[in-house]
Design a protein around this motif. Structure first.
Motif, short mmCIF file in Angstrom:
data_model
loop_
_atom_site.label_atom_id
_atom_site.label_comp_id
_atom_site.label_asym_id
_atom_site.label_seq_id
_atom_site.Cartn_x
_atom_site.Cartn_y
_atom_site.Cartn_z
N THR A 235 0.76 -1.21 0.00
CA THR A 235 -0.15 -0.07 -0.02
C THR A 235 0.73 1.29 0.14
O THR A 235 0.76 2.12 -0.75
CB THR A 235 -1.04 0.00 1.12
OG1 THR A 235 -2.00 -1.09 1.32
CG2 THR A 235 -1.82 1.28 1.29
N ASP A 236 1.73 1.37 0.87
CA ASP A 236 2.73 2.39 1.04
C ASP A 236 3.51 2.68 -0.14
O ASP A 236 3.58 3.82 -0.75
CB ASP A 236 3.86 2.14 2.00
CG ASP A 236 3.14 2.41 3.53
OD1 ASP A 236 1.79 2.79 3.72
OD2 ASP A 236 4.05 1.88 4.28
N CYS B 261 2.75 1.62 -3.40
CA CYS B 261 1.76 1.96 -4.53
C CYS B 261 1.23 3.34 -4.49
O CYS B 261 0.98 3.87 -5.60
CB CYS B 261 0.86 0.84 -4.58
SG CYS B 261 1.26 -0.65 -5.31
N LYS B 262 1.00 3.82 -3.50
CA LYS B 262 0.69 5.00 -3.16
C LYS B 262 1.76 6.16 -3.67
O LYS B 262 1.63 7.08 -4.22
CB LYS B 262 0.24 5.27 -1.69
CG LYS B 262 -1.19 4.85 -1.43
CD LYS B 262 -1.43 5.21 0.05
CE LYS B 262 -3.06 4.69 0.44
NZ LYS B 262 -3.34 4.57 1.79
N LYS B 263 3.02 5.77 -3.16
CA LYS B 263 3.94 6.63 -3.47
C LYS B 263 4.29 6.88 -5.21
O LYS B 263 4.49 7.92 -5.60
CB LYS B 263 5.47 6.16 -2.97
CG LYS B 263 5.71 6.40 -1.57
CD LYS B 263 6.75 5.85 -1.12
CE LYS B 263 7.07 6.11 0.50
NZ LYS B 263 8.44 5.25 0.88
N ASN C 187 1.55 6.30 -7.25
CA ASN C 187 0.34 6.74 -7.50
C ASN C 187 -0.19 5.71 -8.55
O ASN C 187 -0.87 5.98 -9.77
CB ASN C 187 0.22 8.23 -8.41
CG ASN C 187 -0.96 8.75 -8.51
OD1 ASN C 187 -2.02 8.43 -7.81
ND2 ASN C 187 -1.04 9.82 -9.35
#
Length: 504
Positions: A378-379, A381-383, A385
């Motif tokens: 999650t971390d 993939c969010k970085k 985007n």
């Protein structure tokens, strides 16, 4: 003068689990014109083209050819209706030969109903000669570069003599010389009344080749106009939903000590006596024409191919890179230009693709700790985007650009010291490119050493601190930032000038 509409799509809708990919899409393609589709990765362009080509069945809406409603249930039926498609993601069978690939599913038969291999050879040679491509028909696809395979896909689509040809990022993996050949062919096709649907993220291409432009965003048509009613800034703003600086500004970053040093690296028949070095915080570019040997050097460094001579030193220690594991263990990773073949596992989820390279981090005390894995995925993939309904979604359901971000996330989890980025923005929209550039800048600030292989000279000039130029398997020039120019790079790439001591 009114131009006849060849293809029209009316109120097309398509949903996948968790996401509406197409929402009431309407647009028309006129006979003998080039209609360009623009939009960020995931905007719905390729999904719509797969609907038109019979790969996806729409949930609702109609497709009309020459004013008649048609049902297209598969690509063979699409071809019978005069539609052919060049795909962004190269789906090919590595063990097939060139001649087999060109005629697969369309075998000419002899009078006994058997495949006529003599006729296939004859037609293959005729096609290759006509398009001035000097390939051996018996060469297997696995022995070709991504650029070679892209050119053959273009040749195959054109050979069907279709009335409508869909080109999804056809120039993403070919050289400028080949782009000129393609554009000449497109003009010939237009002259005989063929309609072209052309998907591209390259603004210079769009405004050079388009007759009409349709912009997609989030599965909807934002606008559709003749090319002359558009300008570049308007297209970009409509694509991303905001104004975007046309040029990414590279930051000055302090360059530290040498991290990677390569001396006299040689792989028989591919490249010879290649020497270079990369330092902390430095972005080093590799330029060259198709077949120059850039990707081949990177494949050897990452352990995908063997080498016969040379030294590889990482942080002052000589290393013998026997395989990919050796490279990863030495904190050197690679983003391949052929992400489908070497970057992702198509049948697996986004989560599995991201965590694959770092399973040791999530397995301890004899079991997998999914909460740690999920949080890490999650971390990162969010970085990056990454746009996905959820992290259990199959990576195949993502757009090409989002697949690229997943591969980058996978490698970032390993906390590498050296990143080899081979065509990192191929097939990626202008907004996502800026995200990649920002990530590269962030990594350089952290002291990572980056190698960037790119066929886009403006991109190399913008991002790199130093550029090595290759031609015919050798380094022919080394340029510092103050020496950068497209003309100078091309002069070394074509060996119209020489530079003494470039391998020093």
């Amino acid at each position: 003068m009114n131009v006849e509409v060849k293809l029209r799509v009316s109120n097309i809708e398509k949903s996948f689990p968790g996401v509406k990919a197409l929402d009431k899409i309407n647009f028309a393609v006129k006979k003998g014109t080039v209609h360009v589709l623009c939009g960020e990765n995931g905007a719905g362009k390729s999904t719509l083209m797969k609907v038109i080509n019979g790969i996806h069945k729409p949930d609702s809406g109609q497709i009309l050819i020459d004013g008649q409603v048609v049902e297209i249930s598969n690509p063979i039926q699409a071809r019978s209706l005069g539609i052919s498609m060049i795909f962004q993601e190269l789906n090919y069978m590595p063990e097939m030969t060139i001649e087999e690939s060109l005629f697969v599913g369309n075998w000419p038969k002899d009078k006994f109903g058997k495949v006529d291999w003599k006729e296939i050879r004859k037609r293959t040679l005729t096609l290759l000669e006509k398009e001035q491509l000097s390939y051996d028909p018996e060469t297997k696809l696995k022995d070709l570069t991504v650029s070679d395979i892209q050119m053959l896909e273009i040749l195959k689509a054109i050979s069907y003599n279709s009335d409508i040809i869909i080109m999804d990022e056809p120039t993403s993996a070919i050289t400028q010389k080949e782009v000129e050949v393609l554009f000449k062919k497109i003009n010939e096709l237009k002259a005989r009344g063929t309609s072209i649907i052309y998907i591209s993220h390259k603004m210079d291409e769009i405004f050079r080749i388009a007759d009409e432009i349709t912009v997609f965003r989030d599965g909807c048509v934002v606008d559709s106009r003749p090319k002359d009613a558009y300008d570049m800034e308007t297209v970009i703003t409509q694509m991303v939903g905001r104004k975007l600086e046309s040029v990414f500004q590279k930051e000055d970053i302090k360059i530290g000590g040498t991290v990677l040093q390569v001396k006299g690296l040689t792989s028989d028949g591919k490249f010879d006596n290649v020497s270079f070095e990369v330092s902390e915080g430095e972005i080093v570019g590799f330029a060259g024409l198709m077949g120059a040997g850039r990707t081949e050097v990177m494949r050897v460094l990452f352990g995908l191919d063997p080498y016969q001579a040379g030294e590889i030193t990482i942080k002052n220690k000589n290393v013998n890179i026997k395989n990919v594991k050796t490279s990863i263990d030495r904190k050197m990773v690679m983003l391949s230009e052929d992400r489908r073949r070497f970057g992702i596992i198509p049948v697996r989820s986004v989560r599995e693709n991201v965590s694959l390279s770092s399973l040791r981090k999530f397995i301890y005390d004899g079991r997998l700790h999914p909460e740690v894995e999920n949080q890490t995925v999650t971390d990162f993939c969010k970085k990056m985007n990454v746009k996905t309904p959820d992290y259990e979604t199959s990576i195949e359901a993502l757009s090409g650009g989002n697949q690229q971000k997943v591969v980058l996330a996978k490698w970032m989890v390993t906390n590498p010291d050296i990143l080899i980025l081979d065509e990192p923005t191929r097939g990626i929209d202008v907004g996502a490119k800026h995200e990649i550039y920002k990530l590269m800048t962030m990594l350089a600030k952290q002291g990572k050493a980056l190698i960037m292989v790119s066929s886009e000279l403006p991109e190399l000039i913008m991002m790199c601190d130093k550029i090595y130029v290759m031609s015919k398997g050798k380094i022919t020039g080394v340029l510092r930032r103050e020496e950068f120019s497209q003309e100078r790079i091309m002069a070394y790439a074509t060996e119209t000038i020489s530079q003494e001591g470039v391998n020093q």
